[in-house]
Scaffold this motif. Structure first.
Motif, PDB file in Angstrom:
ATOM      1  N   PRO A   3       3.108  13.081   3.530  1.00 20.44           N
ATOM      2  CA  PRO A   3       2.102  13.558   2.567  1.00 20.44           C
ATOM      3  C   PRO A   3       2.147  15.080   2.363  1.00 20.44           C
ATOM      4  CG  PRO A   3       1.135  11.859   3.930  1.00 20.44           C
ATOM      5  CD  PRO A   3       2.526  12.088   4.466  1.00 20.44           C
ATOM      6  N   SER A   4       2.306  15.842   3.440  1.00 16.85           N
ATOM      7  CA  SER A   4       2.272  17.298   3.232  1.00 16.85           C
ATOM      8  C   SER A   4       3.542  17.796   2.541  1.00 16.85           C
ATOM      9  CB  SER A   4       2.023  18.037   4.544  1.00 16.85           C
ATOM     10  OG  SER A   4       3.064  17.798   5.452  1.00 16.85           O
ATOM     11  N   ALA A   5       4.676  17.114   2.773  1.00 12.28           N
ATOM     12  CA  ALA A   5       5.894  17.495   2.039  1.00 12.28           C
ATOM     13  C   ALA A   5       5.689  17.245   0.549  1.00 12.28           C
ATOM     14  CB  ALA A   5       7.088  16.697   2.553  1.00 12.28           C
ATOM     15  N   LEU A   6       5.036  16.127   0.224  1.00 13.13           N
ATOM     16  CA  LEU A   6       4.750  15.831  -1.183  1.00 13.13           C
ATOM     17  C   LEU A   6       3.750  16.827  -1.769  1.00 13.13           C
ATOM     18  CD1 LEU A   6       4.534  11.933  -1.237  1.00 13.13           C
ATOM     19  CD2 LEU A   6       6.298  13.366  -2.262  1.00 13.13           C
ATOM     20  N   ALA A   7       2.774  17.208  -0.960  1.00 16.12           N
ATOM     21  CA  ALA A   7       1.781  18.182  -1.438  1.00 16.12           C
ATOM     22  C   ALA A   7       2.461  19.521  -1.763  1.00 16.12           C
ATOM     23  CB  ALA A   7       0.681  18.365  -0.401  1.00 16.12           C
ATOM     24  N   ASP A   8       3.414  19.927  -0.920  1.00 14.10           N
ATOM     25  CA  ASP A   8       4.178  21.157  -1.198  1.00 14.10           C
ATOM     26  C   ASP A   8       4.945  21.033  -2.507  1.00 14.10           C
ATOM     27  OD1 ASP A   8       3.315  22.246   1.144  1.00 14.10           O
ATOM     28  OD2 ASP A   8       5.174  21.879   2.262  1.00 14.10           O
ATOM     29  N   VAL A  40       2.510   9.341 -12.148  1.00 11.09           N
ATOM     30  CA  VAL A  40       2.687   8.928 -10.754  1.00 11.09           C
ATOM     31  C   VAL A  40       4.144   9.160 -10.355  1.00 11.09           C
ATOM     32  CG1 VAL A  40       2.633   6.985  -9.140  1.00 11.09           C
ATOM     33  CG2 VAL A  40       0.865   7.183 -10.901  1.00 11.09           C
ATOM     34  N   SER A  41       4.358   9.908  -9.282  1.00 12.52           N
ATOM     35  CA  SER A  41       5.702  10.090  -8.734  1.00 12.52           C
ATOM     36  C   SER A  41       5.737   9.486  -7.336  1.00 12.52           C
ATOM     37  CB  SER A  41       6.056  11.580  -8.652  1.00 12.52           C
ATOM     38  OG  SER A  41       6.172  12.132  -9.948  1.00 12.52           O
ATOM     39  N   VAL A  42       6.684   8.561  -7.116  1.00 16.32           N
ATOM     40  CA  VAL A  42       6.789   7.913  -5.812  1.00 16.32           C
ATOM     41  C   VAL A  42       8.085   8.370  -5.138  1.00 16.32           C
ATOM     42  CG1 VAL A  42       6.918   5.719  -4.566  1.00 16.32           C
ATOM     43  CG2 VAL A  42       5.503   5.900  -6.618  1.00 16.32           C
ATOM     44  N   SER A  43       8.001   8.756  -3.868  1.00 21.30           N
ATOM     45  CA  SER A  43       9.190   9.205  -3.141  1.00 21.30           C
ATOM     46  C   SER A  43      10.044   8.016  -2.714  1.00 21.30           C
ATOM     47  CB  SER A  43       8.789   9.995  -1.902  1.00 21.30           C
ATOM     48  OG  SER A  43       9.922  10.159  -1.078  1.00 21.30           O
ATOM     49  N   ILE A  44      11.360   8.164  -2.872  1.00 24.23           N
ATOM     50  CA  ILE A  44      12.274   7.124  -2.376  1.00 24.23           C
ATOM     51  C   ILE A  44      12.909   7.569  -1.060  1.00 24.23           C
ATOM     52  CG2 ILE A  44      12.735   6.148  -4.641  1.00 24.23           C
ATOM     53  CD1 ILE A  44      15.434   7.695  -4.588  1.00 24.23           C
ATOM     54  N   ASP A  45      12.361   8.632  -0.461  1.00 31.20           N
ATOM     55  CA  ASP A  45      12.819   9.103   0.852  1.00 31.20           C
ATOM     56  C   ASP A  45      11.579   9.240   1.734  1.00 31.20           C
ATOM     57  OD1 ASP A  45      14.352  10.112   2.894  1.00 31.20           O
ATOM     58  OD2 ASP A  45      14.619  12.095   2.014  1.00 31.20           O
ATOM     59  N   PRO A  46      10.894   8.094   1.986  1.00 30.07           N
ATOM     60  CA  PRO A  46       9.536   8.161   2.543  1.00 30.07           C
ATOM     61  C   PRO A  46       9.448   8.816   3.918  1.00 30.07           C
ATOM     62  CG  PRO A  46      10.355   5.903   2.558  1.00 30.07           C
ATOM     63  CD  PRO A  46      11.326   6.714   1.761  1.00 30.07           C
ATOM     64  N   THR A  85       3.963   8.310  -1.027  1.00 27.21           N
ATOM     65  CA  THR A  85       5.020   7.903  -0.118  1.00 27.21           C
ATOM     66  C   THR A  85       4.540   6.590   0.500  1.00 27.21           C
ATOM     67  OG1 THR A  85       6.300   8.576   1.817  1.00 27.21           O
ATOM     68  CG2 THR A  85       4.043   9.352   1.736  1.00 27.21           C
ATOM     69  N   GLY A  86       5.183   6.139   1.560  1.00 35.84           N
ATOM     70  CA  GLY A  86       4.715   4.890   2.165  1.00 35.84           C
ATOM     71  C   GLY A  86       5.680   4.397   3.208  1.00 35.84           C
ATOM     72  N   ASP A  87       5.430   3.199   3.660  1.00 30.48           N
ATOM     73  CA  ASP A  87       6.304   2.578   4.639  1.00 30.48           C
ATOM     74  C   ASP A  87       7.676   2.338   3.992  1.00 30.48           C
ATOM     75  OD1 ASP A  87       6.385   1.012   7.280  1.00 30.48           O
ATOM     76  OD2 ASP A  87       7.216  -0.388   5.803  1.00 30.48           O
ATOM     77  N   GLU A 124       0.843  -1.189   0.000  1.00 33.81           N
ATOM     78  CA  GLU A 124       0.000   0.000   0.000  1.00 33.81           C
ATOM     79  C   GLU A 124       0.879   1.239   0.000  1.00 33.81           C
ATOM     80  OE1 GLU A 124      -2.429  -0.540   3.456  1.00 33.81           O
ATOM     81  OE2 GLU A 124      -4.085  -1.356   2.256  1.00 33.81           O
ATOM     82  N   LEU A 125       0.390   2.272  -0.658  1.00 38.96           N
ATOM     83  CA  LEU A 125       1.099   3.553  -0.674  1.00 38.96           C
ATOM     84  C   LEU A 125       0.190   4.618  -0.056  1.00 38.96           C
ATOM     85  CD1 LEU A 125       2.568   3.481  -4.313  1.00 38.96           C
ATOM     86  CD2 LEU A 125       3.761   2.950  -2.180  1.00 38.96           C
ATOM     87  N   VAL A 126       0.816   5.706   0.394  1.00 37.07           N
ATOM     88  CA  VAL A 126       0.046   6.808   0.973  1.00 37.07           C
ATOM     89  C   VAL A 126       0.198   8.025   0.063  1.00 37.07           C
ATOM     90  CG1 VAL A 126      -0.270   8.282   2.996  1.00 37.07           C
ATOM     91  CG2 VAL A 126       0.489   5.913   3.286  1.00 37.07           C
ATOM     92  N   SER A 127      -0.921   8.604  -0.329  1.00 40.56           N
ATOM     93  CA  SER A 127      -0.881   9.705  -1.299  1.00 40.56           C
ATOM     94  C   SER A 127      -0.573  11.035  -0.605  1.00 40.56           C
ATOM     95  CB  SER A 127      -2.225   9.835  -2.014  1.00 40.56           C
ATOM     96  OG  SER A 127      -3.144  10.466  -1.151  1.00 40.56           O
ATOM     97  N   SER A 128      -0.340  12.059  -1.416  1.00 38.76           N
ATOM     98  CA  SER A 128      -0.093  13.394  -0.879  1.00 38.76           C
ATOM     99  C   SER A 128      -1.344  13.959  -0.209  1.00 38.76           C
ATOM    100  CB  SER A 128       0.387  14.331  -1.986  1.00 38.76           C
ATOM    101  OG  SER A 128      -0.549  14.344  -3.036  1.00 38.76           O
ATOM    102  N   HIS A 129      -2.483  13.291  -0.411  1.00 36.21           N
ATOM    103  CA  HIS A 129      -3.709  13.701   0.291  1.00 36.21           C
ATOM    104  C   HIS A 129      -3.950  12.824   1.518  1.00 36.21           C
ATOM    105  CE1 HIS A 129      -4.366  16.035  -3.298  1.00 36.21           C
ATOM    106  NE2 HIS A 129      -4.319  14.944  -4.034  1.00 36.21           N
ATOM    107  N   SER A 130      -2.911  12.063   1.916  1.00 36.91           N
ATOM    108  CA  SER A 130      -2.964  11.199   3.102  1.00 36.91           C
ATOM    109  C   SER A 130      -3.932  10.020   2.975  1.00 36.91           C
ATOM    110  CB  SER A 130      -3.338  11.988   4.371  1.00 36.91           C
ATOM    111  OG  SER A 130      -2.365  12.953   4.635  1.00 36.91           O
ATOM    112  N   THR A 131      -4.310   9.653   1.760  1.00 41.16           N
ATOM    113  CA  THR A 131      -5.162   8.471   1.612  1.00 41.16           C
ATOM    114  C   THR A 131      -4.279   7.262   1.320  1.00 41.16           C
ATOM    115  OG1 THR A 131      -5.430   8.936  -0.727  1.00 41.16           O
ATOM    116  CG2 THR A 131      -7.146   9.764   0.749  1.00 41.16           C
ATOM    117  N   THR A 132      -4.688   6.105   1.853  1.00 40.29           N
ATOM    118  CA  THR A 132      -3.923   4.874   1.639  1.00 40.29           C
ATOM    119  C   THR A 132      -4.541   4.089   0.485  1.00 40.29           C
ATOM    120  OG1 THR A 132      -3.429   4.837   3.983  1.00 40.29           O
ATOM    121  CG2 THR A 132      -3.084   2.787   2.776  1.00 40.29           C
ATOM    122  N   GLN A 133      -3.682   3.675  -0.451  1.00 40.22           N
ATOM    123  CA  GLN A 133      -4.189   2.940  -1.618  1.00 40.22           C
ATOM    124  C   GLN A 133      -3.291   1.773  -1.956  1.00 40.22           C
ATOM    125  OE1 GLN A 133      -5.235   5.244  -5.133  1.00 40.22           O
ATOM    126  NE2 GLN A 133      -5.683   6.994  -3.821  1.00 40.22           N
TER     127      GLN A 133
END
Lengths: 204, 555
Positions: free
Chosen positions: A125-130, A114-120, A145-147, A57-66
């Protein structure tokens, strides 16, 4: 597992010598020139590959888990790996996606980015939103982002994991739908290049 | 002799005086140097507008996304990511030709990857604006083509000339001086642990590499780059006294007596702000102090911390409770009028405020006021809380036990390892509902985790009773020594910070923290805490604590 098209790529993948890519690139370009796909003078390579997506599962910049499968979906998609404090490669990669987004909208091309952070841990989420705001990301460009361990599994699945995030290299992945193979575009392809490759992928 | 890229070309003062006047009518006009620095670091042109550029063929970029400093770093020494190298661009380096190095010759590279003649001013302008290097070759697509007018180009080139100064303060031909700083709340035993640890580590470093200065002097020319930076490390103890308002003056005095290259570790558990401010304004790296309340400022650059301290504990607690929505609806947080506890409570209420459906009550105890069960009962009745968050020490727990034993309304209790001693046994009534926020490796695993530090300290007969203090000092000494070693011949302070940003992920040492990462401009190495939950019967049988690592979002 990954099945690369070209022998050169296969050799590289098998031996895991990606760290040496900088040295390998000039000869690689020369070699693949005889084949096809390699765009002249642009310094990026294209290969098709099958990747098995991990069930994470990943966590979006809107803090939703998918679920990852849901994130990638069954529609045309482009994927890259970034981190928000990265200072050289990521600004260019993000700016390229920004340009892809603009050009695709203008040309009526449907693509999800889709951009995925490799520095989770840093990229909450808010850093990604910025970061998304900084690059004027629209609704079709999502950030995740994610675990920590999940993100490592994901990078391994796409054969991009380099241990230290500072060792990452610029790669964009694209595919037509959930059943299609992934196309791996390695190097600094411009937005026009990426869309050209993408049009080939979706035209198939 | 130092060469200047564009010597004699700075007839700028006149034209700039009016430009600067336009930007800031009230504040003093920026000097040429400040204007150049602003272009380099912030991507803001002399007329106040944002720098723009074209990158990777067709991508429009602006200074909001990318500045010179983001790739070439504040130091000007560049960086590398993966196989991509961002070259050093200090005036001194650009003005000198780069010849093929010994390594390149041995590596069999014919042209020499970085070999080039010296940059002239016009060649440099062409590189910045058109993307061709001094050899006329097109540069890596990573380098955007910047749109800069003549005025701004000259300001920028002028600034590049100032990037690489002679040795930073605190560096002599043979030594690098460091300070470690103690605030008055530090105990004598803590000071001793820190000083003994750093001294022992530095002594070992200096002895082990005793031959390196000779190698630097008399070794083959090809090794100069490798040994040129070698210096003996010296540590100075700066003890602060009296109220915090007096510390800045004391710091100035210490620094005037013996300038230092950087501050390494030190202890200031309940206040670090004055030291933080000192380091940020004087541009002195301040590396991994042991504190629960790191200093704050806008975009700190020179201060690197283990973690965000007690505020992180609080945000983890809030995140944990909000994820457990069933139980987190009515919270009573209890804290005491002392700096750490107050900061925790403040950070916690900021973090829970935005969430809907959560009600937060507070009980603030005076500095010397004990928590009694009557007081607690009274507040529980009025707040109808089902969750307790305690920024208190273990000595306050008996009162909680007495109340909890009589009531079933409290479902969850959150306490912080930062306030509670390692060997604390929770009262039976608390055990099934207590969660401990721990920024450190759980105590049960600590011995295993710190085995290298412990063995090293024992070998040198060092005190290890306060493991956080000792292990942090050990970690900070090692990082400081290794970072300097990695600098080769360039000992700029900013370049050392670049090293830190890169080296942590490949480090083997984590002090008491489980998990460290840094990156460009990241200044807190540990970004989360464990939440250690109550043990089930099965857990007890297997002797393990259920734990979850939580990285809170910014609130």
């Amino acid at each position: 597992m990954l099945h690369a098209h070209f022998t050169v790529r296969k050799f590289l993948n098998l031996t895991g010598l990606f760290a040496l890519l900088s040295f390998a690139l000039p000869c690689l370009a020369e070699h693949e020139h005889h084949h096809h796909e390699i765009a002249k003078d642009t310094g990026y390579t294209v290969a098709a590959a099958e990747y098995v997506l991990p069930e994470i599962e990943l966590v979006s910049s809107h803090s939703t888990t998918q679920k990852l499968a849901t994130v990638m979906g069954d529609e045309p998609v482009m994927l890259n790996f970034i981190f928000t404090t990265c200072n050289a490669i990521c600004p260019i990669m993000a700016a390229t996606f920004m340009e892809v987004q603009k050009k695709a909208a203008k040309q009526g091309i449907k693509v999800k980015l889709v951009s995925v952070s490799i520095d989770p841990e840093q990229d909450t989420p808010s850093a990604l939103a910025d970061f998304a705001r900084k690059y004027h990301a629209g609704a079709n460009w999502e950030f995740y982002t994610g675990d920590k361990t999940n993100i490592i599994d994901l990078q391994k699945a796409f054969n991009t994991y380099r241990g230290n995030k500072m060792n990452h290299i610029p790669i964009t992945f694209m595919r037509r739908n959930a059943k299609a193979r992934w196309i791996r575009v390695e190097g600094f392809a411009s937005a026009t290049d990426l869309l050209n490759e993408f049009n080939k992928v979706t035209a198939k | 002799m130092r060469m200047q890229i564009s010597s004699g070309l700075f007839g700028l003062v006149l034209s700039l005086a009016c430009v600067a006047g336009d930007i800031s009518k009230t504040a003093a006009p920026l000097t040429d140097l400040e204007l150049g620095r602003r272009i380099y670091r912030e991507g803001i042109l002399s007329n106040g507008q944002t720098l723009t550029a074209k990158g990777a063929g067709d991508v429009a970029l602006s200074g909001k996304q990318l500045t010179c400093a983001s790739c070439h770093r504040r130091s000007g020494f560049g960086t590398s990511e993966g196989s991509r190298r961002v070259p050093a661009i200090t005036g001194k380096i650009l003005a000198a030709p780069l010849t093929q190095t010994y390594r390149e010759i041995r590596g069999g590279r014919k042209s020499g990857e970085g070999a080039r003649p010296a940059y002239t001013e016009s060649a440099l302008i062409r590189a910045i604006t058109q993307g061709f290097d001094v050899n006329g070759r097109e540069m890596d697509p990573l380098m955007p083509h910047f749109m800069l007018n003549d005025t701004d180009l000259k300001l920028l080139l002028n600034y590049l000339n100032t990037l690489e100064t002679e040795n930073a303060p605190g560096i002599t031909e043979s030594d690098i001086h460091y300070a470690t700083i103690f605030t008055p709340s530090t105990t004598a035993s803590q000071k001793k642990i820190v000083l003994d640890t750093i001294k022992t580590f530095f002594d070992g470093y200096n002895a082990e590499t005793r031959g390196e200065d000779r190698r630097a002097k008399h070794g083959p020319w090809s090794k100069a780059w490798q040994y040129g930076s070698f210096r003996h490390l010296q540590i100075h103890s700066w003890e602060l006294t009296g109220p915090a308002e007096q510390w800045p003056e004391q710091l100035q005095k210490y620094y005037a007596q013996q300038p230092v290259y950087a501050v390494v570790n030190g202890v200031g558990l309940d206040n670090w702000q004055p030291v933080h401010d000192f380091c940020e304004t004087r541009e002195i790296p301040c590396l991994f102090p042991t504190t629960d309340v790191p200093g704050k400022s806008t975009k700190p650059y020179y201060s690197v911390y283990f973690s965000e301290g007690i505020a992180l504990d609080a945000r983890v607690a809030a995140t944990f409770l909000q994820n457990n929505t069933k139980t987190a609806s009515r919270i009573l947080q209890i804290y005491r009028a002392e700096p750490r506890s107050e900061q925790a409570a403040q950070a916690f209420s900021t973090a829970v405020k935005p969430s809907k459906g959560t009600h937060l009550d507070e009980l603030k105890l005076a500095q010397d006021q004990a928590l009694t069960h009557e007081l607690l009962q009274q507040h529980l009745a009025s707040s109808q809380a089902n969750t307790l968050v305690l920024w208190l020490a273990e000595t306050d727990l008996p009162a909680v036990d007495k109340v909890i034993a009589d009531t079933a309304t409290i479902k969850t209790i959150v306490v912080a390892r930062s306030f509670i001693a390692a060997d604390t046994k929770f009262p039976t009534s608390m055990q099934p509902r207590t969660y401990v926020i721990s920024p450190y490796v759980p105590d049960i695993d600590m011995v295993k985790h710190l085995i290298r530090y412990q063995s090293w300290a024992k070998m040198h007969h060092l005190e290890t009773s306060e493991v956080r203090i000792g292990a942090n000092a050990y970690f900070a000494s090692m990082m400081s020594a290794n970072a300097v070693r990695g600098l080769r011949a360039n000992l700029a302070r900013e370049h050392m910070l670049d090293q830190f940003e890169h080296m942590l992920e490949r480090g083997l040492f984590f002090s008491v923290y489980p998990n460290f990462t840094l990156g460009p401009e990241q200044r807190y190495a540990s970004k989360g805490c464990y939440v250690i939950g109550p043990m089930s019967a099965q857990d007890k049988k297997e002797g393990r604590y259920p734990k979850k690592w939580i990285v809170p979002d910014k609130f």
